[in-house]
Enzyme design. Structure first.
Site, PDB file in Angstrom:
ATOM      1  N   GLY A   1      90.135 -68.035 -79.761  1.00 55.49           N
ATOM      2  CA  GLY A   1      90.247 -68.979 -80.599  1.00 55.49           C
ATOM      3  C   GLY A   1      89.029 -70.019 -80.743  1.00 55.49           C
TER       4      GLY A   1
ATOM      5  CG  ASN B   1      96.260 -78.459 -79.372  1.00 57.38           C
ATOM      6  OD1 ASN B   1      96.040 -78.911 -80.528  1.00 57.38           O
ATOM      7  ND2 ASN B   1      95.749 -78.949 -78.287  1.00 57.38           N
TER       8      ASN B   1
ATOM      9  CD  GLN C   1      99.173 -73.868 -79.091  1.00 61.59           C
ATOM     10  OE1 GLN C   1     100.410 -73.732 -79.078  1.00 61.59           O
ATOM     11  NE2 GLN C   1      98.267 -74.048 -78.226  1.00 61.59           N
TER      12      GLN C   1
ATOM     13  CB  SER D   1      93.631 -67.618 -79.199  1.00 56.61           C
ATOM     14  OG  SER D   1      93.272 -67.208 -77.890  1.00 56.61           O
ATOM     15  N   GLY D   2      94.786 -64.323 -78.813  1.00 53.96           N
ATOM     16  CA  GLY D   2      96.028 -63.394 -78.158  1.00 53.96           C
ATOM     17  C   GLY D   2      96.837 -63.852 -77.105  1.00 53.96           C
ATOM     18  CG  HIS D   3      95.511 -66.804 -74.228  1.00 53.49           C
ATOM     19  ND1 HIS D   3      95.643 -68.008 -73.507  1.00 53.49           N
ATOM     20  CD2 HIS D   3      94.361 -67.363 -75.049  1.00 53.49           C
ATOM     21  CE1 HIS D   3      95.131 -69.179 -73.916  1.00 53.49           C
ATOM     22  NE2 HIS D   3      94.262 -68.678 -74.829  1.00 53.49           N
TER      23      HIS D   3
ATOM     24  CB  THR E   1      80.368 -53.076 -76.431  1.00 52.05           C
ATOM     25  OG1 THR E   1      78.895 -52.836 -76.528  1.00 52.05           O
ATOM     26  CG2 THR E   1      81.275 -52.070 -76.126  1.00 52.05           C
TER      27      THR E   1
ATOM     28  CB  CYS F   1      90.885 -77.652 -73.440  1.00 55.13           C
ATOM     29  SG  CYS F   1      91.081 -76.196 -74.173  1.00 55.13           S
TER      30      CYS F   1
END
Length: 393
Positions: free
Chosen positions: A72, A152, A180, A200-202, A238, A326
């Protein structure tokens, strides 16, 4: 061993077993680089294409409008910096809000040093921006509006469709940090007038280290990372095939389960809110009561330090936070809580609890019961609370 009750899902989530199983073959069996020309690379390329389709499908986007990133924060940086560069000939004015994630706020500070001007919109006591203030802030040289979809820390959901409509009526690009919100609430980029979106994936049971930036077709955004021709020449490096596959699978599952998951999370969320507000005096709910993320609860307890709350909850096996992940190491109060008008001494007593579909009513009642004891214990050691009680009498 005491039971772990994990209630910090806004910070990160557990990778689901289905997602993990989907990812595993791409570490060893199908480990090829999807950019290669030989047939062995075909399976990796096919998997990346499917994940891009899954990621797009969750927000009503076209597959070619999805670009995979490292998360993110990278997506936010890319959206703001590349848009600022691409549209600098039109102007150098950007509009955002005071409660954005630091990935946005710190990027804006960087851009200010490059000669850009940033307007920071105020929010009301529930964390919502004023559409009238937004309209008034737009100038002929405004090139970008960036307002997060859901906060968030306090969970408030912003009027995104209306913000996007105002942006487009004034010929301004609109970006939203949906880190979020993606996977948790319904999103449609067309209906919401969104030009760019970060996720964001997590944050929704996918892996860490993978995100997306949605860029509407026709938006003039340049490369952010230079090197190879990956991501259609816009983001070199990659491809993180296992991460991409995990993101796509998590997006697919989130879409399939969103309705039932949301109903459960809102029921648990509201039960916790009702219990805490009715049973623990001098407590405030932060954020909008109903226009908030299904899994987010944020309280301020007067005469209590948030850090002490976290330590005592941790001793009981409960994981929570006192603000965004954060900034959890900072002694300064949350910029979000200050922006909604809380004084420092109250903002210091914040607690953020974020649920998952694994959370049970038993977990919620345990936390509510223990919070009552912890707050009473901590206030019992506070001379300020003692003086306050005497004054009330």
């Amino acid at each position: 061993m005491k039971k772990l009750i994990y209630l910090d899902n806004a910070a990160t989530t557990q990778v689901s077993e289905e997602v993990l199983n989907e990812m595993l073959p791409f570490f060893r069996e199908t480990y090829s680089n999807p950019s290669a020309v030989y047939s062995f690379a075909g399976e990796s390329k096919k998997a990346v294409d499917l994940a891009r389709k899954q990621a797009a499908g969750l927000i009503g986007a076209n597959t070619e409008e999805i670009y995979f990133t490292g998360g993110g924060s990278e997506s936010d940086n890319w959206a703001l910096k590349a848009a600022a560069e691409a549209y600098s000939s039109k102007g150098k004015h950007i509009i955002t809000s005071k409660i954005e994630h630091h990935a946005i706020l710190h990027t804006c500070e960087y851009l200010k040093k490059q000669g850009y001007e940033v307007t920071y919109l105020d929010v009301d006591e529930e964390g919502k921006i004023s559409l009238a203030e937004l309209k008034a802030a737009i100038r002929p040289d405004t090139i970008l509006i960036s307002v997060m979809m859901a906060n968030n820390e306090i969970g408030t959901i912003e009027p995104i469709a209306e913000i996007g409509k105002i942006a487009h009526e004034n010929g301004v690009l609109f970006h939203t940090d949906a880190v979020q919100a993606y996977g948790h609430i319904p999103i449609n980029v067309d209906d919401m007038n969104i030009d760019m979106l970060s996720a964001s994936g997590h944050k929704f049971n996918g892996p860490k280290g993978i995100g997306i930036l949605y860029i509407r077709k026709g938006v003039k955004i340049r490369s952010f990372i230079h090197g190879g021709a990956q991501e259609r020449n816009r983001r070199a490096g990659t491809s993180n095939v296992p991460g991409i596959v995990g993101f796509g699978k998590a997006a697919q599952i989130a879409g399939e389960r969103m309705e039932t998951r949301t109903v459960k999370e809102i029921m648990l969320r509201d039960h916790l809110i009702d219990r805490v507000l009715s049973e623990i005096p001098y407590t405030r709910l932060n954020g909008h009561r109903t226009d908030r993320l299904p899994n987010n609860v944020n309280f301020c307890f007067r005469f209590v330090e948030g850090e002490s709350l976290l330590i005592l909850l941790d001793q009981l096996g409960v994981c929570a936070s006192s603000g965004s992940a954060c900034t959890s190491g900072s002694l300064d109060p949350s910029h979000v809580l200050l922006a909604i008008g809380l004084p420092h001494e109250i903002a210091h007593g914040s607690l953020r609890i974020t649920l998952s579909e694994e959370t049970t009513m038993e977990d919620i009642d345990f936390v509510a019961d223990e919070l009552k004891k912890i707050v009473e214990r901590l206030r019992g050691m506070s001379p300020l609370y003692e003086d306050f009680v005497k004054e009330q009498k």
